[in-house]
Structure formats: C-alpha cells, structure tokens
Design an enzyme around this catalytic site. Sequence first.
Site, PDB file in Angstrom:
ATOM      1  N   LYS A 155       0.788  -1.120  -0.081  1.00 23.09           N
ATOM      2  CA  LYS A 155       0.026   0.001  -0.148  1.00 23.09           C
ATOM      3  C   LYS A 155       0.990   1.203  -0.140  1.00 23.09           C
ATOM      4  O   LYS A 155       2.030   1.307   0.462  1.00 23.09           O
ATOM      5  CB  LYS A 155      -1.095   0.169   1.200  1.00 23.09           C
ATOM      6  CG  LYS A 155      -1.945  -1.039   1.424  1.00 23.09           C
ATOM      7  CD  LYS A 155      -2.586  -0.788   2.656  1.00 23.09           C
ATOM      8  CE  LYS A 155      -3.662  -1.922   2.852  1.00 23.09           C
ATOM      9  NZ  LYS A 155      -4.931  -1.932   1.983  1.00 23.09           N
ATOM     10  N   ARG A 201     -10.221 -11.668   2.093  1.00 20.29           N
ATOM     11  CA  ARG A 201     -11.043 -12.567   1.524  1.00 20.29           C
ATOM     12  C   ARG A 201     -10.403 -14.091   1.719  1.00 20.29           C
ATOM     13  O   ARG A 201     -11.269 -15.113   1.507  1.00 20.29           O
ATOM     14  CB  ARG A 201     -11.569 -12.317   0.046  1.00 20.29           C
ATOM     15  CG  ARG A 201     -10.144 -12.328  -1.123  1.00 20.29           C
ATOM     16  CD  ARG A 201     -10.439 -11.436  -2.258  1.00 20.29           C
ATOM     17  NE  ARG A 201     -10.785  -9.947  -1.865  1.00 20.29           N
ATOM     18  CZ  ARG A 201     -10.956  -9.356  -2.975  1.00 20.29           C
ATOM     19  NH1 ARG A 201     -11.258  -9.592  -4.019  1.00 20.29           N
ATOM     20  NH2 ARG A 201     -11.056  -7.957  -2.617  1.00 20.29           N
TER      21      ARG A 201
END
Length: 493
Positions: A261, A335
């Site tokens: 990020k 996920r």
Amino acid sequence: MTATELTRQEFTIAEDALTVVLTQKGTDGVVLLINDVEGLAELGQAVGASGAKDELIPAALPVNGSLRPIVFVGLGTDAENIDAYRLAGGALGRKHLEVEVLALAGSHSPEAIEAFATGYLLGDYRFESYLSEQGAQTPSLRVASIEDKGAEIGEALNRAKVIADAVNRVRDLVMTPPNHLYPESFAERARESAERAGAEFRVWDEQQLEAEGFGGHIGVGKGSIRPPRLARLAYRPAGATKHIALVGKGITFDTGGLSLKPAGAMVGMKFDMAGAATILGVIEALAALEVKINVTGWLCMAENMPSDRATRPDDIITMKGGTTVEVTNTDAEGRLVLADGLVMASQDELRPDAIIDIATLTGAQLIALGERTTGVMGNNEDLIDRVIEASREVGEPAWPMPIPEEIHEPLKSDVADLANARPGNRNGGMVMAAAFLSRFIGEDAEGQLLPWAHLDIAGPSNNEGSAYGYTPKGATGCMVRTLVALAESEATK
C-alpha cells in the site's frame, strides 16, 4: 419559582446527580417538554432551550436551598423515532461529565430509556490506554421519577450497559496498536472473551493451520514474524435450537504484502481486524443477555507483511476444502482468510441455519456507500432482509447490494480454480469480493447452499472525522448492535 430564581451554568458540574430533561422541537418552533415535572418548562424557557437535535443546555434548579444541576437535551423534531433518544444520549455522553448518577426526570418508555442510556454510554467512550493521564471513569446510570416501572427500567438499563460494554470492548480492541495486538495476542483476547461468555474455545496455531490445509491463513500470514491464528468460539445455551455462524476478518495489520500500500493508505490498517473483534462483542452480549441461540464465531487472524517469505503475486495457494486460488493481488488478503473460515463454518458439527461474515474488506465499499453505511450482500434475500431490518431497529445504516452473475467473470483464472482479484479492474470491487467469498459457502443436508450474508464495514468501522451522535472519533464498533438484534429475533422464531 420565578425566572429570576433560575440559574444557567456551564458544563463544569461534578455533583452526585444530574437531571436530564428531554425536549422536543415542534414543527412550528414551539418547544415541547417531554418531561412533565413541575417547574421545568419555565426553566427551559428561561435558559433558551429549543429542543433542537444535538442541543445541550446546562442549568441549575433551586431545590431546598441548593442548586440541582439540570441539562436540557434536544431530541429534534422526531421524538417518535427511538434513535432520537440514542442520539440525544450520545450528545450528552460526548461531554464526558464527571458525575456518578445520571437521573432522567419525567416519564418515558423503557425502550426510550434504554436507547438514551445506550447512546449515553457509547457517546462517553474514550480510548486512553496509552495516555499518561486518563480521564474519569464512565459514570453509572440510574433513573429517577419513573412511577410503577422500576423493574422494566432496571432491565432496560441493564440491556443498555451490556450492549454498550460489548461495543466498547470491540472499540478497545480495534484501537489497540498493532505492536500490542497481533494474531497470537488477539487469540488470547478471544480466549478471555470466551471465558467471560462461558463459550467453548479452540485456537489453531501456525503448525496446525498448515497441517490441516488452511491455505488462506498460511498464505497471508507467512510474510510476518507473527504467525497466523484461527480461533473458534462456540456459545451453546441450554434450550437453543437455532444456530448462526459468524466469520470475521482479523487482519491485525495490513501493509498490502508485496502488493504494498502507499504510505498514507497504510495508516489506520490496525482497523483491519474489526470484523473479528465484532464477533467477540456479539457473543459476549448474547451470553450476558442469556439469549437462547447457538452462535459459533470464527476469527480469522493474520498479519499481512512483505518479506522474503511472503506470498507473491502469481503464487497459487490451496484453501481449506481444496479450492485453488491464484493470488493476483496480495492486498486482497482478507477474502483469503475469510474463505478458510467460511469453509469451516459450513462444515461445523452443528450445521448453521445461517452464516454471516463481517469484514473491513474493500475500499470499494467506501466508494459505493460512503463512510457510514454497511454493504450487505449474500445468497439469500430473506436473510439479507432480516439483517437490514435489524440494522434499522438499532439505528446502524446498512444497504443491500447485489452479486451480479457477470461479476464472477474477472475472478476466472487460467491456472487455478479462481483468482483472488483482477488488478486494474476497479469496477464493482465490493461485490466482486463478495462473489469470491460466495464460492466457499457449503450446503445443507438437502444439498442447498446454506443461507449466507456478507457485511462489508470498511468505512463504517472507523470514523476518521469528528465525533457525532453516539459515535466517537476512531473505532465505532459498528454492527455489534445489529447482529445482537438479529440473533435475538432469530431466537424467538
């Protein structure tokens, strides 16, 4: 009593009692005093109370030669809406008054009292564990001037405290810095929570996770020196017949892994375990309220870090249950751990009637629904409707979103059963993540997919702006109250 005897003062009171007068603003601008206590109407007019939402006007009332502290709290124009009481309580709570007794004058329904007290306790929240100087403790609650409703009011206040305590514990966990809260220490917090709730507890360490094929947890967590954990809490009250499985994302810090990020986007990633923390709050509240429903909580915990051992884009991992996943983006890690948890929830020895996962899953949720509204997706419209109804009941915004058939297309892989993301494709990111998760929902005894709902709380879990209503700056503890309300409703069916 005349107007000249009335005194107005600032919020510096530290007395043993504070009388709260709830006021409503009429549509024609006339103040309607909800409390019918003698003398309060004149006092309210003298100090300029209008009944507007978020209005707090402190004053003092002469009683037997001394001044009794009073605060006029506005409900706005819609006092029929129970959330108006929660918001009014939150407005007062945000003042952090150093009082030990909160007394509500006048006659109100137990539901209104509970809502006000809940809002007050939530609004009073402060996270000060790492400050050298800390504020006063949260005041206790008592209600005065309620006739013939003592038992009902006592129960309402108990519910308010139980639920607010659960939400505030979640906030504490989410606010804890990642050098203090990591998978192993988070698992220990979960163990303590299970003990408080009287729930069964089990934790899988990294060796057990690898041996038993939890490829999502191992794949996400192996880049960190702090290995992953999976925790299971089973709340099994006597007489319960329904069973809900809750699966929570517990990424204690998310750098994005090798798909790193930007620096600015990494600040605040301690919040990425809010979904798993929520489950602890829900189970503790249900146990304290003695709700007769079976709940199994699955906390999927890992720290997503870049290192020479970290999962690479293009790696293929095998999830719990055998599905293979091509990792195309290591920042789509939530996920992966949730997939393992959903498989376990589907295969639980006590087959669930419904599975609900909750996660700070996608930035796309913020783009689609903003900072305060939870996205609700799933494979069962009735379950989604029940979640939305529970959210409305407690005043937590949520909105149903579809999982279109075509959204599965970008998740196809040439080399594995599916891909975890499609880098460069910014379309429908929230529902695409839900589509990925849908592939890991099991079947019931008749071969039908188990009812499942997915809650994306990426925005609502963290309030980056100023405090408002009963929501503080920082961790919000959102959806604890919704899931408690849902479970209570399911238990009565």
